[in-house]
Design an enzyme around this catalytic site. Structure first.
Site, PDB file in Angstrom:
ATOM      1  N   CYS A 401     -17.195  -2.904  25.382  1.00  0.00           N
ATOM      2  CA  CYS A 401     -17.789  -2.766  26.713  1.00  0.00           C
ATOM      3  C   CYS A 401     -17.754  -1.301  27.169  1.00  0.00           C
ATOM      4  CB  CYS A 401     -17.129  -3.716  27.704  1.00  0.00           C
ATOM      5  SG  CYS A 401     -18.254  -4.128  29.044  1.00  0.00           S
ATOM      6  N   HIS A 532     -17.678  -8.816  25.142  1.00  0.00           N
ATOM      7  CA  HIS A 532     -16.239  -8.873  24.864  1.00  0.00           C
ATOM      8  C   HIS A 532     -15.953  -9.895  23.763  1.00  0.00           C
ATOM      9  CE1 HIS A 532     -14.807  -6.452  28.313  1.00  0.00           C
ATOM     10  NE2 HIS A 532     -15.971  -6.829  28.813  1.00  0.00           N
ATOM     11  N   GLU A 534     -13.407 -10.306  22.024  1.00  0.00           N
ATOM     12  CA  GLU A 534     -12.020 -10.803  22.042  1.00  0.00           C
ATOM     13  C   GLU A 534     -11.891 -12.139  22.766  1.00  0.00           C
ATOM     14  OE1 GLU A 534     -13.214  -8.319  23.836  1.00  0.00           O
ATOM     15  OE2 GLU A 534     -12.265  -8.158  25.808  1.00  0.00           O
TER      16      GLU A 534
HETATM   17  N1  GLN Z   1     -17.495  -0.428  33.743  1.00  0.00           N
HETATM   18  C1  GLN Z   1     -18.485  -0.818  32.792  1.00  0.00           C
HETATM   19  C2  GLN Z   1     -19.589  -1.632  33.424  1.00  0.00           C
HETATM   20  O1  GLN Z   1     -19.431  -2.178  34.485  1.00  0.00           O
HETATM   21  C3  GLN Z   1     -17.859  -1.568  31.645  1.00  0.00           C
HETATM   22  C4  GLN Z   1     -17.293  -2.882  32.045  1.00  0.00           C
HETATM   23  C5  GLN Z   1     -16.265  -3.399  31.083  1.00  0.00           C
HETATM   24  O2  GLN Z   1     -15.759  -2.663  30.243  1.00  0.00           O
HETATM   25  N2  GLN Z   1     -15.943  -4.660  31.202  1.00  0.00           N
HETATM   26  O3  GLN Z   1     -20.645  -1.754  32.852  1.00  0.00           O
END
Ligand code: GLN
Length: 559
Positions: A401, A532, A534
């Protein structure tokens, strides 16, 4: 003739689920979530259909607005609800996806009662905290039971007995217990300290907890006695006598090296037998924990280390290190490592420590570097330096992410030489917004409509043939869970691609870049995912991308 046929027809039997509640006595942090997951799992292993719910007693409507250092990891369910990390434990132990119906907070319960009141659904009645709040809780638990067609519904009540916060949930337990006493069981996870100065296990705090539970009109049927060492027969007798439970319903739960031993330990004290008998559950088979035992065995046999650095920003809390913030990532690394026969050695590094570049050489000792998700400015400079180091020194890199967005940003800055490149999240005025806000998010941010409004939950991604991602998943399309507001800015895709970056996973409409990688000819493993992975890694089903990452790390380790 027709009438006769009708009279012989047996009415379809409506399933009558049983309800197990898990409450915490004495203190928090003794593994109530893992105990709940383990109970659910051993019942599932007996062929029962089990589902698990978590109740969190805070006012937040979901876990999404909380800082991870306050609350730990935010676990996102398949359908997008942002929940407590215990939901992750349930999914991992039960090896199943759970719906958002299985999670509630005080805030969410009040919100739906108030909404119903505004919609005149209470027919002009005086809507009261008691019974209307507990009734809504019961309604939700029964709905989850129905949805899962469950034989058993396990509900964990967050917090500890005696706190103001969970009294309304205990009232729901009391009401359900009096409605159907034969189908409700209450498990209290307690703690028995062994003070060093005395060297003896003390039962008094557990006795007090049982009494406090009793004052809420609820009696514990089973007491899980957490303690540094196993509980002996004498202390079991004492707990039984003073807490009104059968001696055999006091389950010894000593500290363990691995949480995955816990279901097996519970079975040593015949916990599933006790619950099946108590609730008259239709479980005719002995628990089948064969695959689980194999997994636990494999986790203990591994010797050769694989050294992984997780570079995050939420680790430090005063003098303590909080690894819970990235719990799903840590577990995902373990599952893939065990499957590959290596022992994961995970080091948590604070991104802030790398800001001036002096510490970067420390990274050379690691076989793999992972930058997890995150938000905001803190630690960004350090993470960018770490990513640059991993890219240039060919250390396997996995960015999740924010870890992917920053890998793209690093590439734009250092390879495309866009010196004023940034992400809109931290510098909206930068000349080159390589990571930009998703169009549908802009209005939400402007209105501060921030609760539960990110791009959340499972979405499909198409994988490009011949790439690391496609090779790992062995599938053309995958479903993964998301939680973000920003994306790779479509305006920069052409130049990034021309400079060698491969977007190997994209949304079916081609708009969103979901997986990024560098070709395997140029780097052993440099992969980032907007989602994600995970969140979908399971002990009995390691995640393919984590496995690919650990495989690359293992290869570096053998060089
Ligand atoms: N801050 C970033 C976004 O909002 C990544 C979010 C995250 O890593 N869950 O896109």
């Amino acid at each position: 003739m027709a009438a006769r046929k009708k009279s012989t027809k047996v009415a379809a039997k409506v399933k009558q689920p049983s309800f197990i509640f898990v409450v915490g006595g004495v203190m928090s942090g003794v593994g109530k979530g893992v105990a709940s997951s383990s109970i659910a799992q051993i019942l599932q292993a007996r062929g029962l259909k089990v589902t698990a719910l978590k109740i969190d007693p805070y006012i937040n409507v979901d876990a999404g607005t909380m800082n991870p250092t306050e609350h730990g990891e935010v676990f996102v369910l398949k359908d997008g609800l942002e929940t407590d990390q215990d939901m992750g434990n349930y999914e991992r132990f039960l090896n199943t996806d759970l719906p958002s119906d299985n999670y509630m907070t005080t805030g969410s319960v009040y919100l739906s009662v108030i909404r119903k009141e505004r919609n005149l659904e209470y027919d002009g009645k005086n809507v009261q905290v008691v019974p209307d709040i507990p009734l809504e809780v019961i309604r939700r638990i029964k709905r989850a039971a129905k949805l899962a067609d469950a034989d058993v519904v396990l509900t964990e009540i967050g917090g500890t007995i005696g706190e103001y916060e969970n009294i309304l949930f205990l009232e729901a337990v009391r009401m359900l217990q009096s409605e159907m006493p034969e189908r409700v069981a209450v498990v209290m996870v307690s703690y028995l300290p062994v003070p060093g100065s005395i060297g003896e296990m003390k039962t008094k705090p557990t006795q007090h907890a049982a009494r406090t539970l009793g004052s809420a009109g609820v009696t514990a049927d089973i007491i899980i006695a957490r303690s540094p060492i196993g509980v002996d027969s004498k202390r079991k007798e004492k707990i039984a006598k003073f807490c009104n439970v059968h001696k055999e319903n006091v389950i010894s739960a000593p500290d363990v090296d691995s949480i995955y031993d816990i279901p097996l330990n519970f079975e040593k004290d015949h916990l599933s037998d006790r619950l099946c008998a108590m609730l008259n559950l239709p479980c005719n088979q002995r628990p089948d924990l064969t695959a689980w035992k194999r997994f636990v065995r494999s986790s203990k046999q591994v010797k050769k280390p694989v050294k992984i650095a997780v570079v995050g920003k939420y680790f430090n809390s005063g003098e303590f290190v909080l690894s819970d913030v990235y719990i799903s990532i840590l577990e995902a690394i373990k599952y893939s490592s065990y499957a590959l026969g290596v022992k994961p050695e995970i080091t948590y590094l604070s991104a802030q420590d790398f800001e001036d570049g002096a510490e970067l050489k420390r990274l050379r000792q690691f076989d793999g570097i992972l930058v997890p998700g995150g938000f905001g400015k803190t630690g960004i400079a350090g993470k960018l330096r770490v990513i640059e180091y991993a890219r240039k020194n060919k250390i396997p890199y996995f960015g999740i992410c924010y870890g992917m967005q920053l890998a793209v940003l690093e590439y734009a800055k250092n390879v495309l030489e866009l010196s004023d490149a940034s992400t809109e999240e931290i510098d909206p005025t930068a000349a080159q917004l390589v990571i930009g806000v998703m169009p549908e998010q802009r209005a939400k941010i402007a209105k501060k409509d921030m609760g539960g409004t990110m791009r959340l939950g499972q979405c499909p991604a198409r994988l490009q043939k011949g790439t690391i991602a496609r090779h790992a998943y062995k599938a053309d399309e995958v479903l993964e869970r998301h939680r973000h507001r920003y994306e790779v800015n479509p305006e920069f895709i052409e130049s990034l691609t021309a400079a060698g970056m491969v977007f190997s996973g994209v949304s079916p409409d081609g708009r969103l870049m979901e997986v990024m990688e560098l070709p395997s000819q140029t780097h052993p493993f440099f992969v980032g995912t907007q989602f994600h992975p995970e969140l979908q890694a399971r002990p009995l089903a390691p995640h393919p991308l984590f496995t690919a990452f650990i495989k690359a790390a293992k290869q570096r380790g053998t060089k």
